[in-house]
Structure formats: C-alpha cells, structure tokens
Design a protein around this motif. Structure first.
Motif, PDB file in Angstrom:
ATOM      1  N   PRO A   1     -24.013  29.468 -25.412  1.00  0.00           N
ATOM      2  CA  PRO A   1     -25.353  28.874 -25.553  1.00  0.00           C
ATOM      3  C   PRO A   1     -26.163  29.071 -24.267  1.00  0.00           C
ATOM      4  O   PRO A   1     -25.596  29.250 -23.188  1.00  0.00           O
ATOM      5  CB  PRO A   1     -25.064  27.384 -25.793  1.00  0.00           C
ATOM      6  CG  PRO A   1     -23.644  27.176 -25.381  1.00  0.00           C
ATOM      7  CD  PRO A   1     -22.936  28.480 -25.477  1.00  0.00           C
ATOM      8  N   LYS A   2     -27.489  29.054 -24.409  1.00  0.00           N
ATOM      9  CA  LYS A   2     -28.375  29.238 -23.250  1.00  0.00           C
ATOM     10  C   LYS A   2     -28.081  28.140 -22.232  1.00  0.00           C
ATOM     11  O   LYS A   2     -27.953  26.974 -22.599  1.00  0.00           O
ATOM     12  CB  LYS A   2     -29.826  29.162 -23.725  1.00  0.00           C
ATOM     13  CG  LYS A   2     -30.801  29.769 -22.746  1.00  0.00           C
ATOM     14  CD  LYS A   2     -32.153  29.953 -23.431  1.00  0.00           C
ATOM     15  CE  LYS A   2     -33.204  30.586 -22.563  1.00  0.00           C
ATOM     16  NZ  LYS A   2     -33.168  30.378 -21.148  1.00  0.00           N
TER      17      LYS A   2
ATOM     18  N   ARG B   1     -28.687  25.638 -18.946  1.00  0.00           N
ATOM     19  CA  ARG B   1     -29.825  24.917 -18.377  1.00  0.00           C
ATOM     20  C   ARG B   1     -29.513  24.512 -16.917  1.00  0.00           C
ATOM     21  O   ARG B   1     -30.201  24.874 -15.996  1.00  0.00           O
ATOM     22  CB  ARG B   1     -30.106  23.625 -19.178  1.00  0.00           C
ATOM     23  CG  ARG B   1     -30.489  23.896 -20.619  1.00  0.00           C
ATOM     24  CD  ARG B   1     -32.000  23.931 -20.801  1.00  0.00           C
ATOM     25  NE  ARG B   1     -32.345  24.178 -22.203  1.00  0.00           N
ATOM     26  CZ  ARG B   1     -32.607  25.367 -22.693  1.00  0.00           C
ATOM     27  NH1 ARG B   1     -32.537  26.429 -21.915  1.00  0.00           N
ATOM     28  NH2 ARG B   1     -32.929  25.536 -23.962  1.00  0.00           N
TER      29      ARG B   1
ATOM     30  N   GLN C   1     -24.590  31.604 -17.376  1.00  0.00           N
ATOM     31  CA  GLN C   1     -24.582  31.215 -18.805  1.00  0.00           C
ATOM     32  C   GLN C   1     -23.135  31.112 -19.311  1.00  0.00           C
ATOM     33  O   GLN C   1     -22.786  30.194 -20.039  1.00  0.00           O
ATOM     34  CB  GLN C   1     -25.362  32.250 -19.626  1.00  0.00           C
ATOM     35  CG  GLN C   1     -25.587  31.820 -21.071  1.00  0.00           C
ATOM     36  CD  GLN C   1     -26.660  32.669 -21.762  1.00  0.00           C
ATOM     37  OE1 GLN C   1     -27.483  33.298 -21.113  1.00  0.00           O
ATOM     38  NE2 GLN C   1     -26.665  32.677 -23.081  1.00  0.00           N
TER      39      GLN C   1
ATOM     40  N   ALA D   1     -29.756  36.728 -22.105  1.00  0.00           N
ATOM     41  CA  ALA D   1     -29.390  35.372 -22.569  1.00  0.00           C
ATOM     42  C   ALA D   1     -29.288  35.345 -24.096  1.00  0.00           C
ATOM     43  O   ALA D   1     -28.377  34.732 -24.671  1.00  0.00           O
ATOM     44  CB  ALA D   1     -30.419  34.357 -22.081  1.00  0.00           C
ATOM     45  N   TYR D   2     -30.217  36.052 -24.757  1.00  0.00           N
ATOM     46  CA  TYR D   2     -30.184  36.092 -26.227  1.00  0.00           C
ATOM     47  C   TYR D   2     -28.913  36.799 -26.700  1.00  0.00           C
ATOM     48  O   TYR D   2     -28.199  36.309 -27.576  1.00  0.00           O
ATOM     49  CB  TYR D   2     -31.427  36.813 -26.775  1.00  0.00           C
ATOM     50  CG  TYR D   2     -31.347  37.022 -28.275  1.00  0.00           C
ATOM     51  CD1 TYR D   2     -31.612  35.951 -29.153  1.00  0.00           C
ATOM     52  CD2 TYR D   2     -30.944  38.236 -28.814  1.00  0.00           C
ATOM     53  CE1 TYR D   2     -31.488  36.114 -30.528  1.00  0.00           C
ATOM     54  CE2 TYR D   2     -30.820  38.417 -30.189  1.00  0.00           C
ATOM     55  CZ  TYR D   2     -31.093  37.351 -31.038  1.00  0.00           C
ATOM     56  OH  TYR D   2     -30.954  37.510 -32.404  1.00  0.00           O
TER      57      TYR D   2
ATOM     58  N   SER E   1     -25.760  34.808 -26.580  1.00  0.00           N
ATOM     59  CA  SER E   1     -25.632  33.686 -27.524  1.00  0.00           C
ATOM     60  C   SER E   1     -25.181  34.165 -28.909  1.00  0.00           C
ATOM     61  O   SER E   1     -24.985  33.372 -29.817  1.00  0.00           O
ATOM     62  CB  SER E   1     -26.976  32.957 -27.639  1.00  0.00           C
ATOM     63  OG  SER E   1     -27.906  33.823 -28.283  1.00  0.00           O
TER      64      SER E   1
ATOM     65  N   ALA F   1     -33.993  37.066 -20.093  1.00  0.00           N
ATOM     66  CA  ALA F   1     -34.123  36.477 -21.443  1.00  0.00           C
ATOM     67  C   ALA F   1     -33.438  37.368 -22.488  1.00  0.00           C
ATOM     68  O   ALA F   1     -32.790  36.879 -23.415  1.00  0.00           O
ATOM     69  CB  ALA F   1     -35.598  36.294 -21.782  1.00  0.00           C
TER      70      ALA F   1
END
Length: 691
Positions: free
Chosen positions: A252-253, A255, A312, A281-282, A285, A278
């Motif tokens: 999962p992304k 934080r 991540q 990150a996608y 996931s 980004a």
C-alpha cells in the motif's frame, strides 16, 4: 517433405564428424541453420574488367598474359608478376610462393585472376590474387551470380561454405522451410516470401544492386530483419508475461516514512522525481511484479526516487535489496541509505564479494533474519543469500547486469513464492530505439529535470601540446580550495597498460604540482585501497585524484569542479558524459577539459564537438548510437542480447514500431507461431522466455 530444421548438416555431401564439429562452432547444426547463415558481403565475379578500367580499392576479375615474373629481394622476398591485357598492365605480388608456382607463371601464360587492386610502386597491384591459368582452347565461363562471403571460423573455407549452402538451397522450398509469419501479417507489412528472400541473399543475380545490399536496404534483407526483430520482441514479451503471471507482494502507498524522510532531506523533490515516484508507487501497490526502468541523466536524483520506493516496501514490513555493479558505487549507496534510514529507526545491512569470514556470516545472518534494507554488489545474487521477506529489488546501472541475472532474483522472493518488484535505474540515457528493443520487457520512466543548484559543466577541447597550461589550471583551481580529477583512458585496450599510464601520470603530476596532495585510483588496486583513496578525496584530504575510468559512475564529491580527460577520442560519448557528470555536483562553476591528441579524425572531431555543445545525456546517447552502434552502447555483457544475424538496430530502427505492433498481433491471434519463431532465431541465443 522434411522440414530443414530437422535435417542434420551431416546429411550434406562431404560433411563428416570433423566438419560437423567445425560447423557447430559457428552454430550450424541443421540445414535451416545453414540457410540462415547469410553472407556478410558479396564479390562480383560475373564479368571480366579490362585492366585499364580498374580503380584502386576495386575487387575485380581480370584476364591477361604474363609479360614477366621476377623475384624481388626487398624487406620481404616477393614474386612480382606483370600482367597485360591490351588495355593496360598490372602487377600481381606474392609473398608466399614456391619454385613450382614461379615456374607456372612464365612469360606468355594466360591467367584469370580475382583480387583487390591497390596502388603499388609501379601502378596498380593485386596481393595474393586467386588465379587460374587458361589453356586457350576452352573459354571458362564467369560466375552467373554474385559470390557470397560468409562469416566463418578457423578451418572453414569460403569454398566449403558455398558448397554447403548450394546443397541446402537445392532442398529449399515453402514446405521444407515453413514461413511462420501469417500471410495476413506479411501482407499488412509488405513482406515478401521467406524462401525467395533466402535464395536471393545467398545467390544474388549478376544485376543485383551491390550498394543496396551493402547498406541492407534490399527487400530480402528487410524481410529477414523484420522477422528477426519480431522474434526478439516476442522473446522479451514472453519473458515479461511469464514475470507478470507471477504474484508479487501488494504494497500500500506509504505515508509515515516518506513524510519523515523528506522532512530530514532538507530539499523538495523536483517535479520529475514526484511524477516518477507516483508511477512507481502505483506499480508497487499491484499484485503483479513491477518491472520499471528509471532513466535519469547524470545527477537527476535517481537515488532519492529509489529511497521513496524502498520506504513503501519498508513501511509495509518487507525487505528491500539495492544492488550496484561496483563496490565503490555500492558502498556509496550504503552510506547514503544509512544516513537516510537510521534516523527513521531502520537498519541497513551490507554485502559485497570482499566480505569474508565472520563479517560475511554475520551479514548473511542479518539478511536471513530480516534486516529491512540490504545494500551490496551482485554478491546478493548468490545462492547462499537468503532473504526473509524480500519485496523490492533496486538495481543500479542495469546495463552491467544481464537479463539472466535479473531473472535469478525471482527465486529470492517471499517464501520463494512471491516475486519481488524490480526497479532498475540507469544514468546512461538509452536512446528510444534501443529501449524499444533491448528493454522491451520493462516499463520506462524518465527523470528529465535536474535538481535546483546544479550548474551546467563548461566543456573545452584542448590539444595535448598545451598540457603544461592545463597543469597550471589544475594548480590554480586547487589553490582556490577546489578539487580536480585527472582521468587516464584506455591505451591499446589493455587494462594493465592503462594502469601503468595512470601510475606514470600520477608520478608526473605529483612532481609538477609539488605541495599539492595527489591520489591515484585504478582497476588493479584492491577494493579496500580504492575505497580508502576515494574517502580521502571526499574528505578533501586529496586535492587532485588521478584515475582510470573506474570513477565513471556515481561517485559524488560536490567540491570537485574541474575534470581533465586525457585522450577522450578513445571513449564513447556516453562514457565521456558519465565521467563529466562527476563534476558540477556543487554550486561552483565547473569545467571539463578534453585533452586530445591531434590530429583528430573527422569522426573524432564530430564526437568531441557534440560533448562541447550539449550536456543533455539523451541527445548524446542518440548521437552515440548513431556513431558507434548498439553493441558498445549496452556494454559488452548485454551485447549477447543484440547479436543479430541480419537485423541492425541503427539501420532498421524505423522498423521497430511496426515490429512491436506485429508482435502484439501475433501473440493475440497466432500464438502457435511464437515457439517455432523463437526456436528458429534464438536457439543459440538466450532462451529468455523459458527460464
């Protein structure tokens, strides 16, 4: 009718066990192999040229009468035969000859010869021509087709290869050599019949356009190049599919960790870093493995992007491995990641080939027990390295690792079941054409923005006759508190000689620059010695570092603002660009001096001119590919990937978009044709798709 792929070369007349073994050395085991072993070039023996019409450098068949034959005693003893045909006179020169041969070339003998006319002491000469005497009764016919010259190996003559191809061609037909490109596909891409293309290329007719064949623009070459490039695409697509079919950990992304990391970093990522971050990150996931290549020009901040990807995986409770091709580069990553991750409460383990005994056992234990971040060289590939929960592998400078090594990583995944995600980084910008073919199994992201504060490097060309001035320039830069690199490049392609040259340069510069602290790094030093010198340079204890190209990638010393590269004409543009990227990493104006040895060739001038005009790595890579071809661009390890039989990536670059579309169509509509194509073209190459 039997398919030629199933018929052994031993079925041909005159091929016994000994010859079969020699043929196997050049990959010729079946009759299909013989037919796909295409000529490199052609000789035109279809017409006799008058001696008076010969031009220097021309290969030709000539006929004439011997006007005299003398043994000359020069530096080397030679037999010189003068030949006349009414239109002019030519000399034939033999360095290896017997008495019997000399007797057979007496005055009045009529000869037919073939060879290359070169300017000699007394007009045009042919060295060691092929010749036969004509007895005058019976005219000997000339060849009806162009004469093929095949790639060969020791013990295989052109004559023998021609006889074998002649026999194989006699058995060639649409049924004995099936065309695996469906008729519809061939029509869409205007591709002629396979058997006709092969027959033409082995025996082009007398009126064939030699120039078109030499440049690879003939429809028959086009037809085979298309099929070969298509097969190459299919192999990579199949590899990609087999990897995509694996399961990967879904991450999962993150934080918490990225927020802390960026706060400690002290600067904001560039727009390009955020965009690429980004995309990664996608991918992470998703439940299938990421395969992403991040290209960033020298200094574009790829490591920060890699760190964000690592966080991540780490926040999700998994392990990350980062691998670099050299110990210097791996060690630098280790220091960076320790500096970044320790404040976040994360441990970093280190593994390299030089780690021995207890230290090695301890590192292996840390990795097996789940230390979050592991940094190392390709020692991480070894079987004894067991990870606990590996979810992401970051590979720096991909072109130094082969496809096979990338695949070996699969087995290191969680419980040997989940395949790790792969992030591959390179500071060697890869031209689009090459990326489309060599890296077709990867998604590509580009970091096309430099971090603020980076200064462009001013590049100048200086002849080595002005070496003294350049040394003075180094002295004044060091007295102003700056540091400098002096790079010695390859001499005669020998690492040993390069290291000697570096040692001599080090001694000369140390003497000329008395009072300055000068260091030396070259490939023959032990990794620990190299690391120690590098550390001194980083700390500012050394003002000048004399090095071979081992410092090419990734070494970061912001205070170094001057680089001298000796004999830059010997290096590829991409490599020069990499070296130049070692300066200009701080805020001071930086300079790169290309100290060349005149006279430069036209190509040399053009190449070094490009370095002076631009700092854009992608532009440089395109030019480098144009000037040097793909084999060198990818580094020798990767060229196994690109030893095409017919295709040429530069010449056939315009085919690549069509080839990609055709590969998709074939996989979707005619999947049963894929394996026979791979078998035909890649049997002796790497079987990518079947690991």
């Amino acid at each position: 009718m039997t398919e030629l792929a199933a018929v052994s070369v031993t079925a041909l007349k005159g091929v016994g066990a000994a010859l079969a073994e020699k043929l196997a050395r050049v990959g010729l085991e079946t009759l299909q192999d013989v037919l796909f072993h295409l000529p490199l070039r052609y000789q035109d023996r279809t017409r006799i040229i008058p001696i008076g019409a010969l031009r220097p450098g021309q290969d030709a068949v000539i006929e004439g009468v011997v006007a005299g034959a003398d043994v000359l005693m020069g530096k080397r003893r030679s037999l010189l035969v003068r030949l006349q045909d009414g239109s002019g006179t030519l000399s034939l020169r033999f360095y290896h000859f017997s008495q019997a041969q000399k007797d057979g070339l007496k005055r009045g003998t009529q000869l037919r010869c073939y060879g290359e006319a070169r300017p000699g002491a007394s007009g045009l000469e042919i060295y060691h021509p092929e010749y036969r005497s004509l007895n005058g009764h019976e005219p000997i016919p000339v060849e009806q087709t162009l004469t093929p010259i095949y790639p060969t190996t020791e013990g295989l003559t052109q004559q023998r290869l021609r006889q074998l191809s002649e026999q194989a061609l006699a058995r060639l037909g649409p049924h004995s050599l099936p065309d695996w490109l469906p008729a519809e596909l061939a029509r869409d891409y205007q591709l002629g019949p396979l058997d006709e293309a092969i027959r033409y290329l082995h025996r082009p007719p007398a009126d064939a356009n030699l120039e078109e064949l030499a440049e690879g623009r003939h429809w028959a070459q086009h037809r085979l190049a298309f099929e070969e490039l298509l097969t190459h695409q299919l192999s990579l697509q199949r590899l990609r599919e087999s990897l995509r079919a694996q399961e990967a950990p879904q991450l999962p992304k993150a934080r918490r960790l990225p927020t802390q990391f960026l706060a400690n970093l002290g600067f904001q990522p560039t727009g390009a870093q955020q965009r690429v971050g980004a995309e990664i990150a996608y991918d992470l996931s998703q439940p299938e493995p990421m395969l992403r290549l991040v290209q960033g020009d020298v200094g574009a901040g790829k490591t920060v992007v890699a760190a964000l990807a690592a966080l991540q995986a780490l926040e999700a409770g998994y392990q990350v491995a980062l691998m670099a091709p050299t110990e210097i580069l791996a060690e630098q990553h280790f220091i960076n990641f320790q500096r970044w991750l320790t404040p976040l409460g994360l441990d970093v383990a280190w593994l390299a080939g030089k780690l021995k005994g207890k230290a090695r056992a301890s590192a292996l234990e840390q990795i097996a027990n789940g230390t979050p971040m592991v940094v190392g060289t390709h020692a991480l590939f070894q079987d004894e390295v067991q990870f606990k929960r590996l979810a992401l592998v970051v590979i720096d400078e991909q072109h130094r690792f082969g496809v096979q090594q990338r695949l070996a990583l699969r087995k290191k995944g969680v419980e040997g079941r989940l395949c790790p995600h792969q992030l591959i980084m390179t500071a060697t910008p890869i031209p689009r054409t090459l990326a489309m073919s060599a890296y077709a199994d990867l998604d590509t992201s580009i970091l096309d923005e430099l971090p603020p504060g980076r200064t462009p490097v001013n590049t100048v060309l200086v002849a080595d006759s002005r070496r003294f001035e350049v040394i003075e320039r180094v002295r004044s830069a060091c007295h102003e508190g700056r540091q400098a690199y002096w790079v010695c490049t390859l001499i005669e392609e020998s690492e040993e000689l390069t290291c000697q040259a570096a040692e001599t340069t080090f001694e000369d510069l140390s003497a000329a620059l008395g009072g300055l602290h000068v260091g030396l790094i070259h490939g023959r030093m032990k990794p620990a010695e190299k690391a120690a010198v590098m550390a001194q340079f980083k700390k500012g204890q050394l003002q000048l570092l004399v090095a071979t190209t081992v410092i090419e990638v990734g070494v970061d010393v912001p205070n170094a603002s001057l680089m001298i590269i000796e004999n830059p004409e010997r290096l590829g543009l991409a490599q020069l660009h990499q070296l130049r990227g070692r300066v200009g990493r701080g805020s001071a104006a930086s300079h790169c001096v290309l100290l060349y040895h005149p006279p430069l060739s036209q190509l040399g001038r053009e190449r070094l001119g490009i370095m002076r005009e631009t700092c854009d790595g992608f532009l440089i890579a395109e030019k480098d590919l144009e000037l040097r071809g793909p084999g060198e661009m990818l580094g020798t390890r990767q060229t196994g990937l690109l030893q095409f039989k017919v295709a040429d990536l530069m010449r056939d670059a315009d085919l690549l978009p069509a080839v990609r579309d055709a590969a998709q169509a074939l996989l979707a509509r005619w999947p049963q044709h894929v394996s026979p194509l791979l078998e035909r073209w890649l049997r002796h190459g790497q079987q990518y798709g079947q690991v």
